[in-house]
Design a protein around this motif. Structure first.
Motif, PDB file in Angstrom:
ATOM      1  N   UNK A  22       0.833  -1.200   0.000  1.00 42.43           N
ATOM      2  CA  UNK A  22       0.000   0.000   0.000  1.00 42.43           C
ATOM      3  C   UNK A  22       0.870   1.254   0.000  1.00 42.43           C
ATOM      4  N   UNK A  23       1.927   1.237   0.794  1.00 42.02           N
ATOM      5  CA  UNK A  23       2.831   2.387   0.812  1.00 42.02           C
ATOM      6  C   UNK A  23       3.450   2.616  -0.567  1.00 42.02           C
ATOM      7  N   UNK A 298      -6.263  -3.354   6.423  1.00 46.33           N
ATOM      8  CA  UNK A 298      -5.324  -4.447   6.201  1.00 46.33           C
ATOM      9  C   UNK A 298      -3.906  -4.044   6.559  1.00 46.33           C
ATOM     10  N   UNK A 299      -3.510  -2.838   6.128  1.00 44.38           N
ATOM     11  CA  UNK A 299      -2.176  -2.338   6.472  1.00 44.38           C
ATOM     12  C   UNK A 299      -2.005  -2.228   7.985  1.00 44.38           C
ATOM     13  N   UNK A 323      -1.900   3.446   9.128  1.00 41.05           N
ATOM     14  CA  UNK A 323      -2.225   4.003   7.813  1.00 41.05           C
ATOM     15  C   UNK A 323      -3.596   4.649   7.765  1.00 41.05           C
ATOM     16  N   UNK A 324      -4.232   4.851   8.896  1.00 43.11           N
ATOM     17  CA  UNK A 324      -5.605   5.346   8.914  1.00 43.11           C
ATOM     18  C   UNK A 324      -5.760   6.700   8.237  1.00 43.11           C
ATOM     19  N   UNK A 325      -4.754   7.572   8.363  1.00 37.70           N
ATOM     20  CA  UNK A 325      -4.815   8.878   7.709  1.00 37.70           C
ATOM     21  C   UNK A 325      -4.134   8.879   6.345  1.00 37.70           C
ATOM     22  N   UNK A 326      -3.805   7.692   5.849  1.00 45.21           N
ATOM     23  CA  UNK A 326      -3.172   7.573   4.549  1.00 45.21           C
ATOM     24  C   UNK A 326      -1.659   7.450   4.660  1.00 45.21           C
ATOM     25  N   UNK A 327      -1.043   7.207   3.512  1.00 44.49           N
ATOM     26  CA  UNK A 327       0.414   7.120   3.395  1.00 44.49           C
ATOM     27  C   UNK A 327       0.807   7.863   2.119  1.00 44.49           C
TER      28      UNK A 327
END
Length: 395
Positions: A22-23, A298-299, A323-327
């Protein structure tokens, strides 16, 4: 990673769950763009019926910020960040605390409460409504608009719900548009006023359509997200009275608890990317034009990133790496406000009540059924106020 089978358009959707994958996707905007796939896009003008409603009743919604890529995203981000500076978030925190106190006052003496409707859904919408410069009487309309927007983001909602929601959004646009004109003439100390009047040298300011699109994005992102985590936080504390007691004794640990709740209970656990050119991941071919669904949950539960990921551990050393606020470059600008809402809610509820218990059997308390929302349907609680001197409001 796997392929998701969804009803509706001829569309291939690949679900990615590993943290490192995801990153990497978030960092590769040339291959995985935020600009939406027209087959899946239910927000703007790629759907002819939706576009016609916007043209007739309101303003089309731009692909902006979360839904845009550089170079457009770069300009939008520069301007928008002016509204999310720490000084503005500290000012907002004063209002957050006042709303927290007001909402708790309404049910404190009852001993029982359905927490989702009485607090978790009301707090964020009241805060956002205030930041938009609107009176609190508009909060219910704003919440209705938020619910309508859910159908534009979650492809599992029926089409008739989507179309009904577009009419609601158009009505709310007119309310915001009138306020935009007012704030251009008379700026206020609010997030919305900062957006309306944002200026960056060498960049054009936001136009009406852009501002309406940003505000609706903030409305959708800033309500269910933090409100959902607040409810999960109180659910976890009701199930763990020993942890609740620890946080009462050591309120400085509430920040760590907040990060663990954000990791374990991301209210919006997924978002989408469009495959801009043929790609491959772990031997799975993803053709150009398909969609990748990034699963932040998932992350957050990836055991290669977080040891014993299902365990709530406020001493976890890397808890803020969730990762809740994104990456990457689309990291949520409103993260400071969301964190403040959660922390102040938890601290105040623990101070106001020395007993917080579930008001129904645990197995009966479940999240709503939705592909892209992790939010409790209801949270009945039983509460007890301290008998001596500890029930003061904001301390």
């Amino acid at each position: 990673m796997y392929e998701l089978k969804i009803p509706g358009p001829d569309l291939r959707v690949f679900v990615v769950t590993r943290y490192d994958d995801i990153r990497a996707i978030c960092q590769d905007v040339e291959t995985f763009g935020n600009a939406p796939n027209p087959k899946a896009w239910r927000w703007g003008d790629t759907d002819a019926e939706v576009a016609a409603i916007y043209r007739r009743e309101g303003w089309p919604l731009d692909t902006i910020l979360t839904f845009s890529d550089p170079p457009a995203h770069t300009r939008q981000r520069k301007l928008s960040e002016r509204a999310f500076l720490p000084r503005r978030m500290e000012t907002a925190a004063v209002h957050v605390q006042s709303v927290v106190d007001e909402l708790i006052d309404a049910f404190a003496a009852d001993g029982r409460v359905e927490f989702m409707s009485a607090f978790a859904r009301k707090l964020p919408i009241r805060v956002i409504t205030h930041q938009f410069g609107l009176p609190k009487e508009n909060a219910e309309f704003a919440l209705e608009t938020t619910n309508a927007m859910a159908a534009m983001i979650d492809m599992s909602y029926p089409r008739e719900v989507l179309l009904q929601g577009v009419h609601t959004v158009c009505k709310f646009q007119h309310l915001l548009a009138a306020n935009i004109e007012r704030l251009r003439e008379h700026p206020e100390e609010t997030l919305f006023s900062d957006l309306v009047n944002a200026k960056v040298e060498g960049e054009p300011t936001f136009g009406m359509q852009e501002l309406l699109s940003i505000c609706l994005l903030i409305l959708g992102a800033g309500t269910e997200s933090s409100g959902g985590v607040i409810a999960w936080a109180i659910y976890e504390l009701a199930c763990r009275p020993e942890l609740a007691d620890e946080l009462r004794r050591s309120p400085e640990k509430v920040g760590a608890f907040t990060e663990e709740l954000l990791r374990l209970h991301s209210s919006v656990p997924g978002s989408y990317r469009t495959v801009r050119k043929d790609a491959e991941l772990h031997g799975v071919k993803m053709p150009q034009g398909s969609v990748v669904m990034i699963r932040w949950d998932g992350a957050n539960l990836d055991p290669t990133q977080f040891e014993n990921p299902m365990q709530l551990d406020i001493a976890r050393s890397n808890r803020r790496q969730h990762a809740t606020f994104g990456l990457g470059l689309h990291y949520c600008m409103g993260n400071l406000l969301a964190r403040k809402e959660i922390e102040l809610s938890v601290k105040t509820l623990l101070r106001r009540f020395d007993k917080i218990e579930l008001g129904a059997p645990k197995e009966q308390i479940e999240p709503i059924a939705a592909l892209n929302y992790h939010v409790l349907a209801e949270l009945p609680l039983e509460l007890r106020q301290p008998t001596r001197g500890l029930s003061n409001r904001s301390g």
